[in-house]
Enzyme design. Structure first.
Site, PDB file in Angstrom:
ATOM      1  CB  SER A 289      -5.172  -1.417  -0.433  1.00  0.00           C
ATOM      2  OG  SER A 289      -5.052  -0.159   0.167  1.00  0.00           O
TER       3      SER A 289
ATOM      4  CD  GLU B 207      -2.781  -0.987   2.532  1.00  0.00           C
ATOM      5  OE1 GLU B 207      -3.763  -0.236   2.486  1.00  0.00           O
ATOM      6  OE2 GLU B 207      -2.486  -1.648   3.533  1.00  0.00           O
TER       7      GLU B 207
ATOM      8  CB  SER C 199      -9.664   8.567   0.609  1.00  0.00           C
ATOM      9  OG  SER C 199      -8.458   8.227  -0.030  1.00  0.00           O
TER      10      SER C 199
END
EC number: 6.3.2.4
Length: 326
Positions: free
Chosen positions: A164, A14, A297
């Site tokens: 993720s 990530e 996000s």
């Protein structure tokens, strides 16, 4: 004016997303209140990076940096590292030993929530509903028939400790099971196999905002892919609808559970929980303690929907960390 080290990068798959998150924090911190510094924590180096991309090594003994003869020490750390060592407790313990406040939860909470198996085990006695699950450690004998009899098909095979959606597979047939196991073991030595929950997926941000545990407007996730995987999360292959299209009653039900989880675990800083609603009951999938902070996000989207700007969201996290230190 406080010196703020924004740590980003990390040692996991990530790290690229973390660098994006860290740069968004850097760009949005109120420069009239804070001196922000970008600090890349990577497997091969810990460096402060200036706006011209010059790198200055971090002294790991006291987390200071020598900037052309000037020693910079940091008053507070803004943690934007997804995955290890930022989300699993390692970096929290390090800063705890150095006495430097940081914005995410404490080391125990980070380690617990990063381990999906242990988190769900701790929360079950509090009535938090979850998928049917089975765990495997690397080297265990794998009785495929017994496992699939327990969890059913389709099911999810996922690394116990990763984020993720790296290493996750949706398994629909017997033949897909062992390749999915091998894929997950590339990310982690522990695997979680979970029954497929068919329902609406809801993401819930809970933060400590101005010293009050606050549940942000929720996000409904509609993935174009089989599930909310990496492409759906970061390459735009999903719809994220904030606020979620659920009833006021269901919104309150999920908010109460998410807030209770935050308080039961003695969480601090940001958190984002994922739920799937099955038969009118929210089932917890996981909890992230360093959620993505890019402008796209989910948590920043939720903050905006709740009337909180990015400078307010990030500044509040720093102020809460400094208050805790006092």
């Amino acid at each position: 004016m406080k010196n703020v080290a924004i740590i980003m990068g990390g040692y996991s798959s990530e790290y690229e997303i973390s660098l994006l998150s860290g740069n968004v924090v850097y760009d949005n911190l109120d420069k009239s209140k804070y001196y922000p510094y970008k600090v890349h924590i990577l497997k091969d180096k810990w460096v402060m990076v200036d706006d011209d991309e010059n790198e200055y090594p971090i002294n790991k003994h006291d987390f200071s940096v020598n900037n052309d003869g000037t020693i910079i020490k940091f008053d507070v750390v803004f943690n934007a590292i997804h995955g290890t060592p930022g989300e699993d407790g390692l970096i929290q313990a390090y800063f705890n030993l150095l006495g430097i406040p940081q914005t995410s939860c404490d080391y125990y909470q980070a380690a617990l929530t990063f381990n999906k198996r242990d988190l769900l085990s701790v929360l079950k006695p509090y009535g938090v509903k979850t998928a049917i699950s089975h765990y495997i450690n690397l080297g265990d004998d794998i009785n495929q028939a017994a496992i699939l009899d327990k969890v059913g098909l389709p099911c999810f095979v996922k690394p116990n400790k990763s984020g993720s959606s790296f290493g996750i597979s949706k398994v629909k047939t017997n033949d897909e099971f062992m390749p999915a196991i091998e894929k997950a073991f590339k990310e982690d030595s522990e695997i979680l196999i979970e029954s497929f929950l068919d329902g609406k997926e809801i993401s819930v941000g809970v933060i400590n905002y101005k010293e009050k545990v606050t549940v942000l407007p929720m996000t409904e996730i509609v993935s174009e892919n089989e599930f909310f995987d990496y492409d759906a999360k970061y390459l735009g292959k999903s719809q994220e609808i904030t606020p979620a299209r659920i009833s006021d009653k269901m919104t309150k039900k999920i908010a109460d559970i998410a807030k209770r989880i935050y308080e039961v675990l003695k969480m601090e800083g940001f958190s984002r929980s994922e739920f799937i609603i099955v038969n009118n009951e929210p089932h917890l999938l996981e909890l992230n303690t360093v959620p993505g902070l890019t402008t796209e996000s989910i948590l920043p989207q939720q903050a905006r929907a709740g009337g909180i700007t990015l400078p307010e969201l990030f500044g509040n996290a720093i102020e809460q960390a400094l208050k805790k230190q006092e």
